[in-house]
Design a protein around this motif. Structure first.
Motif, PDB file in Angstrom:
ATOM      1  N   UNK A  50     -12.426  -6.746   4.403  1.00 29.61           N
ATOM      2  CA  UNK A  50     -11.391  -5.718   4.462  1.00 29.61           C
ATOM      3  C   UNK A  50     -10.050  -6.289   4.000  1.00 29.61           C
ATOM      4  N   UNK A  51      -9.227  -5.416   3.446  1.00 24.87           N
ATOM      5  CA  UNK A  51      -7.873  -5.748   3.006  1.00 24.87           C
ATOM      6  C   UNK A  51      -6.890  -4.990   3.882  1.00 24.87           C
ATOM      7  N   UNK A  52      -5.814  -5.646   4.300  1.00 26.61           N
ATOM      8  CA  UNK A  52      -4.717  -4.984   4.990  1.00 26.61           C
ATOM      9  C   UNK A  52      -3.490  -5.112   4.092  1.00 26.61           C
ATOM     10  N   UNK A  53      -2.963  -3.972   3.619  1.00 25.01           N
ATOM     11  CA  UNK A  53      -1.888  -4.021   2.627  1.00 25.01           C
ATOM     12  C   UNK A  53      -0.776  -3.026   2.941  1.00 25.01           C
ATOM     13  N   UNK A  54       0.452  -3.472   2.748  1.00 20.71           N
ATOM     14  CA  UNK A  54       1.597  -2.573   2.820  1.00 20.71           C
ATOM     15  C   UNK A  54       1.577  -1.693   1.569  1.00 20.71           C
ATOM     16  N   UNK A  79     -15.537  -3.414  -0.183  1.00 20.32           N
ATOM     17  CA  UNK A  79     -14.398  -3.948   0.575  1.00 20.32           C
ATOM     18  C   UNK A  79     -13.610  -2.816   1.221  1.00 20.32           C
ATOM     19  N   UNK A  80     -13.438  -2.874   2.534  1.00 24.70           N
ATOM     20  CA  UNK A  80     -12.639  -1.875   3.226  1.00 24.70           C
ATOM     21  C   UNK A  80     -11.166  -2.057   2.914  1.00 24.70           C
ATOM     22  N   UNK A  81     -10.413  -0.962   2.947  1.00 19.34           N
ATOM     23  CA  UNK A  81      -8.985  -0.994   2.635  1.00 19.34           C
ATOM     24  C   UNK A  81      -8.206  -0.300   3.745  1.00 19.34           C
ATOM     25  N   UNK A 126     -13.575  -2.144   8.322  1.00 16.18           N
ATOM     26  CA  UNK A 126     -14.423  -3.225   7.811  1.00 16.18           C
ATOM     27  C   UNK A 126     -15.898  -2.843   7.880  1.00 16.18           C
ATOM     28  N   UNK A 127     -16.258  -2.024   8.878  1.00 14.23           N
ATOM     29  CA  UNK A 127     -17.651  -1.612   9.055  1.00 14.23           C
ATOM     30  C   UNK A 127     -18.008  -0.364   8.257  1.00 14.23           C
TER      31      UNK A 127
END
Length: 216
Positions: A50-54, A79-81, A126-127
């Motif tokens: 997973x990606x965590x992005x502003x 990939x989760x976003x 993520x899941x």
């Protein structure tokens, strides 16, 4: 579960705080970067869960993070976003959910302060689930309350659908509304019927109902 994460946030202190927060929950931060280009490179290198992005990052601080997130969904569909925003910007929600709501999250930055809730949302994304900010969902619900199909829903069914849109399970919805799981199951079945989503092995009706709701 342990999740592999790439973080993209231009504010150094907030980036460091996010890193510490998720690592304290037992997850692994593969990379923490400050812009969209760095995010794309880190995802290509590490292939995180997973990606965590502003949403807003250099150089223009408009939608660089969003555009990078959309590119990641195109190039790396597994990939989760999870995107973070300082303000409610519902147009970005529709762009993220276009085509498929699986593995997508949109939260206000202030939600990070609720560590347990933020971590739960991150793990859902993520899941392959969803994590949508309650304020964003509420605004979308108000905007779409007269839409075809949704107009037939009762007030309680709207509450259930809003919580589904946030990414909550039936058990989570039951706890939030202080009702039994059986009651939630009945509401969910009624929602599927009213929005025209018959059972189908190839379809995730929860995701489709949420998409119908958000696109209204």
């Amino acid at each position: 579960m342990s999740v592999r994460i790439v973080i993209a946030e231009d504010a150094a202190l907030f980036r460091a705080g996010l890193t510490r927060l998720v690592e304290d929950r037992g997850h692994r931060v593969c990379a923490a970067v400050a812009d969209g280009e760095g995010l794309l490179a880190a995802v290509a290198e590490h292939r995180p869960d997973v990606v965590v992005a502003d949403i807003r990052m250099p150089p223009t601080h408009t939608d660089e993070g969003l555009r990078a997130a959309l590119e990641i969904r195109d190039r790396h569909p597994g990939t989760g976003v999870l995107v973070l925003s300082q303000y409610i910007e519902t147009r970005y929600t529709a762009q993220l959910l276009a085509g498929n709501a699986a593995g997508v999250g949109y939260l206000l930055k202030e939600r990070v302060a609720d560590v347990a809730e933020f971590a739960a949302g991150l793990e859902r994304v993520a899941a392959g689930g969803t994590a949508l900010d309650p304020e964003v969902v509420g605004r979308l619900l108000r905007a779409g309350r007269h839409a075809d199909g949704l107009a037939a829903l009762t007030a309680r069914e709207r509450d259930v659908l809003a919580l589904m849109a946030e990414g909550r399970s039936n058990a989570g919805i039951a706890a939030a509304l202080v009702v039994t799981a059986g009651t939630v199951e009945k509401h969910v079945a009624s929602i599927f019927d009213k929005v025209g989503l018959p059972p189908a092995e190839a379809d995730n009706r929860r995701v489709l109902a949420v998409l119908r709701y958000l696109s209204s």
